[in-house]
Design an enzyme around this catalytic site. Sequence first.
Site, PDB file in Angstrom:
ATOM      1  N   CYS A   1       0.853  -1.189   0.000  1.00  0.00           N
ATOM      2  CA  CYS A   1       0.000   0.000   0.000  1.00  0.00           C
ATOM      3  C   CYS A   1       0.892   1.242   0.000  1.00  0.00           C
ATOM      4  O   CYS A   1       1.765   1.382   0.852  1.00  0.00           O
ATOM      5  CB  CYS A   1      -0.887  -0.029   1.242  1.00  0.00           C
ATOM      6  SG  CYS A   1      -1.668   1.538   1.641  1.00  0.00           S
ATOM      7  N   GLU A   2       0.678   2.112  -0.948  1.00  0.00           N
ATOM      8  CA  GLU A   2       1.533   3.300  -1.022  1.00  0.00           C
ATOM      9  C   GLU A   2       1.205   4.331   0.058  1.00  0.00           C
ATOM     10  O   GLU A   2       1.993   5.229   0.292  1.00  0.00           O
ATOM     11  CB  GLU A   2       1.466   3.937  -2.411  1.00  0.00           C
ATOM     12  CG  GLU A   2       0.179   4.614  -2.750  1.00  0.00           C
ATOM     13  CD  GLU A   2       0.200   5.239  -4.142  1.00  0.00           C
ATOM     14  OE1 GLU A   2      -0.404   6.305  -4.290  1.00  0.00           O
ATOM     15  OE2 GLU A   2       0.809   4.670  -5.066  1.00  0.00           O
ATOM     16  N   HIS A   3       0.086   4.176   0.721  1.00  0.00           N
ATOM     17  CA  HIS A   3      -0.272   5.125   1.776  1.00  0.00           C
ATOM     18  C   HIS A   3       0.389   4.804   3.116  1.00  0.00           C
ATOM     19  O   HIS A   3       0.673   5.709   3.894  1.00  0.00           O
ATOM     20  CB  HIS A   3      -1.782   5.169   1.980  1.00  0.00           C
ATOM     21  CG  HIS A   3      -2.511   5.707   0.799  1.00  0.00           C
ATOM     22  ND1 HIS A   3      -3.785   5.318   0.467  1.00  0.00           N
ATOM     23  CD2 HIS A   3      -2.133   6.598  -0.155  1.00  0.00           C
ATOM     24  CE1 HIS A   3      -4.173   5.953  -0.627  1.00  0.00           C
ATOM     25  NE2 HIS A   3      -3.194   6.733  -1.022  1.00  0.00           N
ATOM     26  N   HIS A   4       0.603   3.511   3.404  1.00  0.00           N
ATOM     27  CA  HIS A   4       1.140   3.113   4.705  1.00  0.00           C
ATOM     28  C   HIS A   4       2.378   2.218   4.606  1.00  0.00           C
ATOM     29  O   HIS A   4       2.961   1.862   5.625  1.00  0.00           O
ATOM     30  CB  HIS A   4       0.063   2.374   5.516  1.00  0.00           C
ATOM     31  CG  HIS A   4      -1.153   3.211   5.742  1.00  0.00           C
ATOM     32  ND1 HIS A   4      -2.283   3.095   4.977  1.00  0.00           N
ATOM     33  CD2 HIS A   4      -1.400   4.202   6.636  1.00  0.00           C
ATOM     34  CE1 HIS A   4      -3.181   3.964   5.383  1.00  0.00           C
ATOM     35  NE2 HIS A   4      -2.686   4.656   6.392  1.00  0.00           N
TER      36      HIS A   4
ATOM     37  N   GLN B   1      -4.781  -0.602  -5.047  1.00  0.00           N
ATOM     38  CA  GLN B   1      -5.462  -1.713  -5.714  1.00  0.00           C
ATOM     39  C   GLN B   1      -6.196  -1.244  -6.965  1.00  0.00           C
ATOM     40  O   GLN B   1      -6.179  -1.919  -7.988  1.00  0.00           O
ATOM     41  CB  GLN B   1      -6.428  -2.399  -4.749  1.00  0.00           C
ATOM     42  CG  GLN B   1      -7.131  -3.585  -5.377  1.00  0.00           C
ATOM     43  CD  GLN B   1      -7.975  -4.351  -4.391  1.00  0.00           C
ATOM     44  OE1 GLN B   1      -7.710  -4.364  -3.198  1.00  0.00           O
ATOM     45  NE2 GLN B   1      -9.010  -4.998  -4.895  1.00  0.00           N
TER      46      GLN B   1
ATOM     47  N   HIS C   1      -6.138  -5.896   2.832  1.00  0.00           N
ATOM     48  CA  HIS C   1      -5.186  -4.812   3.060  1.00  0.00           C
ATOM     49  C   HIS C   1      -4.790  -4.773   4.533  1.00  0.00           C
ATOM     50  O   HIS C   1      -5.645  -4.590   5.402  1.00  0.00           O
ATOM     51  CB  HIS C   1      -5.811  -3.466   2.653  1.00  0.00           C
ATOM     52  CG  HIS C   1      -6.042  -3.362   1.188  1.00  0.00           C
ATOM     53  ND1 HIS C   1      -5.296  -2.519   0.393  1.00  0.00           N
ATOM     54  CD2 HIS C   1      -6.909  -3.992   0.369  1.00  0.00           C
ATOM     55  CE1 HIS C   1      -5.708  -2.643  -0.864  1.00  0.00           C
ATOM     56  NE2 HIS C   1      -6.694  -3.529  -0.902  1.00  0.00           N
TER      57      HIS C   1
ATOM     58  N   CYS D   1      -3.362  -2.486   6.032  1.00  0.00           N
ATOM     59  CA  CYS D   1      -3.642  -1.168   6.614  1.00  0.00           C
ATOM     60  C   CYS D   1      -5.042  -1.122   7.218  1.00  0.00           C
ATOM     61  O   CYS D   1      -5.324  -0.280   8.065  1.00  0.00           O
ATOM     62  CB  CYS D   1      -3.429  -0.052   5.593  1.00  0.00           C
ATOM     63  SG  CYS D   1      -4.381  -0.218   4.085  1.00  0.00           S
TER      64      CYS D   1
END
Length: 186
Positions: free
Chosen positions: A76-79, A118, A146, A148
């Site tokens: 996940c590019e956010h976390h 995703q 996920h 996250c």
Amino acid sequence: MLKEEKIEQAVYQLLEAIGENPNREGLLDTPSRVAKMYQEVFSGLGENPKEEFTAVFSESYEEVVLVKDIPFYSMCEHHLVPFYGVAHIAYLPDGGRVTGLSKLARAVEVASKRPQLQERLTGQVAAALDEALSPKGVFVMVEAEHMCMTMRGIKKPGSKTVTSVAKGVYQTDTALRQEVLAMIQR
């Protein structure tokens, strides 16, 4: 190409920042191990999934081709925590243009080996196949869990996210779309 030394330094600093001692026995090699792992986990950076469709054949076959339950792991590019699941890829050849079945799995592999969303992963695989083969239709569905959402935040283990992209006849013909969905669910 990833810069292994910079990754090692960053992991060392991260360990310090969370209050750990990066010089204790169990953590001594952690920066190096993480750097090596990132070489693999982010090996798709700079690659285009479309380039995986190197084997294109002319075959008198114009019915649906479906490869389902292709496992993948991404970050996940956010976390920067993993998400993982399966991809299902279907296409309807045009003019008998087909590709090697493993190429579909390879496209998923390349698209997943980078910081990713995703929704983008699903679209990149669909676009790559559409551009490489110009089929009558492409349908890609991705189901993933996920971390996250599982280990932090809302903490809902087992929840799945499903995304899909339909192109060509799968976008416009609901009967064909239902047929491919039924094949995926079988």
